[in-house]
Design a protein around this motif. Sequence first.
Motif, PDB file in Angstrom:
ATOM      1  N   ASP A  77       0.899  -1.284  -0.094  1.00 24.80           N
ATOM      2  CA  ASP A  77       0.021  -0.006  -0.130  1.00 24.80           C
ATOM      3  C   ASP A  77       0.725   1.402   0.136  1.00 24.80           C
ATOM      4  N   PHE A  78       2.019   1.186   0.564  1.00 18.92           N
ATOM      5  CA  PHE A  78       2.868   2.238   0.672  1.00 18.92           C
ATOM      6  C   PHE A  78       3.386   2.622  -0.792  1.00 18.92           C
ATOM      7  N   LYS A  79       3.384   1.627  -1.751  1.00 12.71           N
ATOM      8  CA  LYS A  79       3.750   1.974  -3.074  1.00 12.71           C
ATOM      9  C   LYS A  79       2.692   3.003  -3.768  1.00 12.71           C
ATOM     10  N   ASN A  80       1.561   3.155  -3.152  1.00 10.75           N
ATOM     11  CA  ASN A  80       0.601   4.055  -3.825  1.00 10.75           C
ATOM     12  C   ASN A  80       1.005   5.537  -3.353  1.00 10.75           C
ATOM     13  N   LEU A  81       2.076   5.711  -2.466  1.00  6.48           N
ATOM     14  CA  LEU A  81       2.187   7.185  -2.074  1.00  6.48           C
ATOM     15  C   LEU A  81       3.552   7.632  -2.788  1.00  6.48           C
ATOM     16  N   ASP A  82       3.454   8.789  -2.482  1.00  7.27           N
ATOM     17  CA  ASP A  82       5.030   9.483  -3.165  1.00  7.27           C
ATOM     18  C   ASP A  82       6.311   8.933  -2.550  1.00  7.27           C
ATOM     19  N   SER A  83       6.715   7.999  -2.986  1.00  4.95           N
ATOM     20  CA  SER A  83       8.136   7.599  -2.693  1.00  4.95           C
ATOM     21  C   SER A  83       9.160   8.497  -2.462  1.00  4.95           C
ATOM     22  N   ASN A  84       9.242   9.525  -2.916  1.00  6.00           N
ATOM     23  CA  ASN A  84      10.258  10.636  -3.030  1.00  6.00           C
ATOM     24  C   ASN A  84      10.052  11.267  -1.749  1.00  6.00           C
ATOM     25  N   LYS A  85       9.136  11.228  -1.210  1.00  6.16           N
ATOM     26  CA  LYS A  85       9.165  12.045   0.132  1.00  6.16           C
ATOM     27  C   LYS A  85       9.423  11.090   1.523  1.00  6.16           C
ATOM     28  N   PHE A  86       9.513   9.830   1.391  1.00  8.67           N
ATOM     29  CA  PHE A  86       9.828   8.794   2.467  1.00  8.67           C
ATOM     30  C   PHE A  86      10.420   7.455   1.996  1.00  8.67           C
ATOM     31  N   SER A  87      11.027   6.795   3.026  1.00 11.59           N
ATOM     32  CA  SER A  87      11.488   5.590   2.760  1.00 11.59           C
ATOM     33  C   SER A  87      11.147   4.766   3.929  1.00 11.59           C
ATOM     34  N   TYR A  88      11.043   3.686   3.876  1.00 13.05           N
ATOM     35  CA  TYR A  88      10.573   2.660   5.033  1.00 13.05           C
ATOM     36  C   TYR A  88      10.967   1.212   4.637  1.00 13.05           C
ATOM     37  N   SER A  89      11.986   0.796   5.743  1.00 10.10           N
ATOM     38  CA  SER A  89      12.703  -0.595   5.330  1.00 10.10           C
ATOM     39  C   SER A  89      12.550  -1.164   6.819  1.00 10.10           C
ATOM     40  N   ILE A  90      12.119  -2.556   6.773  1.00 17.95           N
ATOM     41  CA  ILE A  90      12.164  -3.260   7.797  1.00 17.95           C
ATOM     42  C   ILE A  90      13.112  -4.639   7.954  1.00 17.95           C
ATOM     43  N   PHE A  91      13.564  -4.895   9.053  1.00 18.91           N
ATOM     44  CA  PHE A  91      14.676  -5.914   9.120  1.00 18.91           C
ATOM     45  C   PHE A  91      14.103  -6.877  10.279  1.00 18.91           C
ATOM     46  N   LEU A  92      14.549  -8.199   9.934  1.00 22.15           N
ATOM     47  CA  LEU A  92      14.309  -9.089  11.194  1.00 22.15           C
ATOM     48  C   LEU A  92      15.755  -9.484  11.801  1.00 22.15           C
ATOM     49  N   LYS A  93      16.162  -9.249  13.024  1.00 30.55           N
ATOM     50  CA  LYS A  93      17.454  -9.692  13.609  1.00 30.55           C
ATOM     51  C   LYS A  93      17.511 -11.178  13.457  1.00 30.55           C
ATOM     52  N   ASP A  94      18.729 -11.570  13.725  1.00 30.68           N
ATOM     53  CA  ASP A  94      19.042 -12.810  13.864  1.00 30.68           C
ATOM     54  C   ASP A  94      18.493 -13.854  14.828  1.00 30.68           C
ATOM     55  N   ASP A  95      17.621 -13.042  15.862  1.00 31.91           N
ATOM     56  CA  ASP A  95      17.267 -13.913  16.881  1.00 31.91           C
ATOM     57  C   ASP A  95      15.805 -14.596  16.392  1.00 31.91           C
ATOM     58  N   GLY A  96      15.513 -13.886  15.245  1.00 33.87           N
ATOM     59  CA  GLY A  96      14.223 -14.480  14.546  1.00 33.87           C
ATOM     60  C   GLY A  96      12.778 -13.929  15.077  1.00 33.87           C
TER      61      GLY A  96
END
Length: 102
Positions: free
Chosen positions: A28-47
């Motif tokens: 859904d974020f792809k429908n917004l103006d990606s020039n105005k924000f960035s959003y990344s998610i990571f999972l640590k190695d503890d799972g």
Amino acid sequence: MINVSVYYQVKPEFVATNKVNIEKFLNDFKNLDSNKFSYSIFLKDDGVTFVHNSSYTDAEIQKEVLNVPSFLEFQKQRDDSGLNNSHKVEVLEFIGSSKKIL
């Protein structure tokens, strides 16, 4: 620029559901103006520990992003899953980057 990191742990049995919910709001974020924000998610190695890093050009786009219905539903399900007081939010001061961020 506004930069935020969010950390939280979920129960092992909720990891797969959390990943599905993340995929939904990222789509859904792809429908917004990606020039105005960035959003990344990571999972640590503890799972079980997720880290969300986001950057916004201003408070207006931050508010728009954080009010996307699928993101609000993700937060509700995440919080209802039982975070054991692991939720932590940090606002970060941007110093620099090897490439243009926003």
